[in-house]
Design an enzyme around this catalytic site. Structure first.
Site, short mmCIF file in Angstrom:
data_model
loop_
_atom_site.label_atom_id
_atom_site.label_comp_id
_atom_site.label_asym_id
_atom_site.label_seq_id
_atom_site.Cartn_x
_atom_site.Cartn_y
_atom_site.Cartn_z
N CYS A 101 53.22 26.82 63.81
CA CYS A 101 53.02 25.74 62.83
C CYS A 101 53.73 26.07 61.53
O CYS A 101 54.27 25.19 60.87
CB CYS A 101 51.54 25.50 62.60
SG CYS A 101 50.61 26.98 62.23
N GLU A 161 43.82 21.78 60.93
CA GLU A 161 45.00 22.65 60.75
C GLU A 161 46.08 22.04 61.61
O GLU A 161 46.10 22.24 62.83
CB GLU A 161 44.67 24.08 61.23
CG GLU A 161 43.55 24.75 60.47
CD GLU A 161 43.97 25.27 59.11
OE1 GLU A 161 45.16 25.24 58.79
OE2 GLU A 161 43.08 25.69 58.35
P1 NAP Z 1 47.94 18.91 70.51
O1 NAP Z 1 48.59 18.14 71.57
O2 NAP Z 1 47.35 18.19 69.37
O3 NAP Z 1 46.87 19.84 71.22
C1 NAP Z 1 45.97 20.64 70.48
C2 NAP Z 1 44.59 20.54 71.10
O4 NAP Z 1 44.10 19.22 70.92
C3 NAP Z 1 44.58 20.77 72.61
O5 NAP Z 1 43.40 21.43 72.95
C4 NAP Z 1 44.60 19.36 73.15
O6 NAP Z 1 44.10 19.28 74.46
C5 NAP Z 1 43.69 18.69 72.18
N1 NAP Z 1 43.78 17.24 72.10
C6 NAP Z 1 44.90 16.48 72.13
N2 NAP Z 1 44.55 15.17 71.98
C7 NAP Z 1 43.20 15.14 71.86
C8 NAP Z 1 42.25 14.08 71.70
N3 NAP Z 1 42.62 12.80 71.60
N4 NAP Z 1 40.94 14.40 71.63
C9 NAP Z 1 40.54 15.68 71.73
N5 NAP Z 1 41.39 16.71 71.89
C10 NAP Z 1 42.71 16.43 71.95
O7 NAP Z 1 48.91 19.96 69.83
P2 NAP Z 1 50.06 20.78 70.52
O8 NAP Z 1 51.26 19.93 70.57
O9 NAP Z 1 49.59 21.39 71.76
O10 NAP Z 1 50.20 21.95 69.41
C11 NAP Z 1 51.21 21.95 68.53
C12 NAP Z 1 50.85 21.36 67.19
O11 NAP Z 1 49.81 22.13 66.59
C13 NAP Z 1 52.02 21.46 66.25
O12 NAP Z 1 52.11 20.30 65.48
C14 NAP Z 1 51.67 22.65 65.39
O13 NAP Z 1 52.32 22.68 64.16
C15 NAP Z 1 50.19 22.50 65.28
N6 NAP Z 1 49.55 23.77 64.89
C16 NAP Z 1 49.00 23.89 63.66
C17 NAP Z 1 48.43 25.09 63.26
C18 NAP Z 1 47.81 25.26 61.90
O14 NAP Z 1 47.09 26.22 61.70
N7 NAP Z 1 48.05 24.37 60.95
C19 NAP Z 1 48.43 26.17 64.13
C20 NAP Z 1 49.01 26.01 65.38
C21 NAP Z 1 49.55 24.81 65.76
P3 NAP Z 1 45.09 19.20 75.76
O15 NAP Z 1 45.79 20.50 75.81
O16 NAP Z 1 44.15 19.00 76.88
O17 NAP Z 1 46.01 18.04 75.50
#
Ligand code: NAP
Length: 457
Positions: free
Chosen positions: A263, A229
């Site tokens: 999102c 997602e």
């Molecule tokens: P993110 O940086 O990808 O973080 C999301 C999760 O992934 C966090 O727990 C993060 O941990 C972890 N993570 C990051 N890199 C990783 C890796 N290489 N290996 C394992 N885990 C990893 O996302 P964000 O910027 O916080 O969130 C915003 C994004 O999420 C936006 O693009 C938004 O649109 C999307 N989103 C999508 C939905 C949906 O349902 N489609 C819902 C909500 C949000 P850390 O915090 O420790 O970095």
């Protein structure tokens, strides 16, 4: 990243959390796997559903405390935090009431004999979740999988550890057996090791495109199913026959809810040329009317972004958009404040060559595009790497339905912002990911749909 609670309203450190060791991960995995092999996970679903009922009741009874934790930790307005908590209870209750029916055997007519598909759990799941809906994201994975019998291990975002702990406590208090839900403060490398472990059978990630592609590749390498997602660049289409005041009010809400960090927020406003000027005026008026402030203050209508890095990233994105020719129609400033505030902002005149055209702005920044007709609206809507949700405002429902069918996203709402409910599937296409959460579809993602045939011979 360090697991810390930092209040985004003033950037004060409230608490740092100790990460889990590899040994603790092994213990957690062994416990989750043992639960998967127990009669609790593999036996009658009736044993598991009372946990979800209890969970729903507990969440309702702790609504205010849970809401406050989220608002202090990631800056969500207290009223919106209460709404998120209430939604979590609804999701738990929804699966408590419907999972049995969703997972009931399905009969198939066949010349080979009596045939049916049963639904069985597949094993331990690894979930990686974001901070923007710090309870709801967890519940979307936990509730269906607890009902199905899959133990869930979770790496929550490092900026919401208190929400992570509070959620795990809810499960324990609701009577979930050890291993049914485990919160882990772990690194990306540790997540990769868990995904590689043979005891883990599925991976669910909600987050950015970058994290999604890394984690999905790790799952694919070990031939494990994943659901993703990811981000979105949703359109909010305003047609010439719609109620413009309502479109502007809902549009502002759709862009500014959760300080724009949703999102499925309305990120690209696609407006029919006949109403473009009037809509822009109305949207600007609503943006101008917001009150920035403490998320715990009921009078605040726009809170801070979740972290300083989120704010820095958004400032750089807006600057880059303007440097590449976009017009800063309104806002664009980060007010002088200890917290991570950014003014509601409107960008216009964004060319296809501008990097902003394809980027997701995860904050209160609206892009406004003007189109000549419905075909142009569809063409612009589909000219995106993402395909999550979208909204269409029109006085002619049949016209809006025709457009909805042509827009390449997983969800489209007519005369409403893109919303969510336990009974409705949630998910996207293209770089917004694959798989669905919630509804009957969500609970089928990580179950073995096992065919059994009794031969006629
Ligand atoms: P993110 O940086 O990808 O973080 C999301 C999760 O992934 C966090 O727990 C993060 O941990 C972890 N993570 C990051 N890199 C990783 C890796 N290489 N290996 C394992 N885990 C990893 O996302 P964000 O910027 O916080 O969130 C915003 C994004 O999420 C936006 O693009 C938004 O649109 C999307 N989103 C999508 C939905 C949906 O349902 N489609 C819902 C909500 C949000 P850390 O915090 O420790 O970095």
């Amino acid at each position: 990243m360090a697991y810390q609670t930092i209040n985004p309203f003033n950037n004060q450190l409230i608490k740092a959390y100790t990460p889990h060791s590899d040994q603790q991960i092994e213990q957690a995995l062994a416990q989750a796997d043992a639960l998967y092999h127990s009669t609790w996970a593999k036996g009658d679903i009736e044993q598991r559903l009372p946990v979800l009922h209890k969970l729903a009741d507990l969440i309702d009874s702790r609504q205010e405390a849970l809401a406050k934790i989220a608002s202090v930790e990631m800056g969500k307005l207290i009223k919106q935090s209460r709404g998120e908590v209430a939604l979590c209870a609804q999701i738990a209750r929804y699966y408590a009431e419907h999972a049995k029916q969703f997972l009931a055997p399905v009969r198939y007519d066949s010349s080979l004999g009596e045939a049916w598909v049963e639904h069985h759990p597949i094993g331990v799941l690894m979930a990686v979740e974001p901070w923007n809906f710090p309870y709801y994201q967890l519940m979307r994975v936990l509730a269906p999988n607890l009902a199905a019998g899959n133990p869930v291990m979770v790496k929550h975002a490092s900026i919401v550890p208190n929400c992570a702990v509070a959620f795990e406590q809810l499960l324990l208090d609701a009577g979930a057996p050890q291993g049914a839900y485990t919160n882990l403060f772990i690194s990306a490398d540790q997540v990769a090791n868990i995904i590689a472990d043979p005891r883990v059978q599925g991976v669910a990630l909600t987050g950015s495109e970058k994290a999604g592609s890394i984690v999905a590749a790790q799952a694919a390498k070990k031939l494990k199913k994943a659901t993703l997602e990811l981000g979105g660049n949703d359109v909010f289409v305003v047609l010439d026959d719609c109620d413009l005041d309502r479109a502007a009010t809902v549009g502002a809400q759709a862009r500014l809810n959760n300080a724009g960090q949703v999102c499925t927020a309305a990120k690209r406003f696609i407006v029919h040329q006949q109403v473009a000027e009037a809509f822009l005026q109305k949207l600007t008026a609503r943006f101008r009317a917001v009150t920035l402030g403490d998320p715990l203050d009921e009078a605040t209508t726009l809170g801070p972004l979740s972290s300083t890095s989120a704010l820095d990233g958004l400032i750089a994105q807006v600057k880059n958009a303007v440097d590449h020719g976009a017009t800063l129609h309104y806002g664009g400033e980060a007010p002088q404040h200890d917290g991570n505030f950014f003014q509601p902002t409107i960008l216009t005149n964004i060319s296809r060559e501008n990097p902003a055209y394809f980027e997701e702005f995860f904050g209160p920044v609206a892009q406004v595009y003007v189109v000549q007709d419905d075909d142009h609206a569809v063409q612009l809507a589909n000219d995106s790497h993402y395909g999550l949700g979208g909204a269409i405002f029109s006085g002619d429902i049949e016209r809006a339905k025709r457009l909805a069918s042509r827009i390449e996203t997983g969800m489209v709402y007519i005369n409403s912002l893109t919303d969510t409910a336990p009974e409705l599937p949630f998910g996207g296409v293209k770089r917004s990911g694959f798989g669905r959460e919630l509804s009957d579809l969500g609970i089928k993602e990580f179950v073995n749909q096992k065919l059994v045939v009794v031969s006629r011979h």
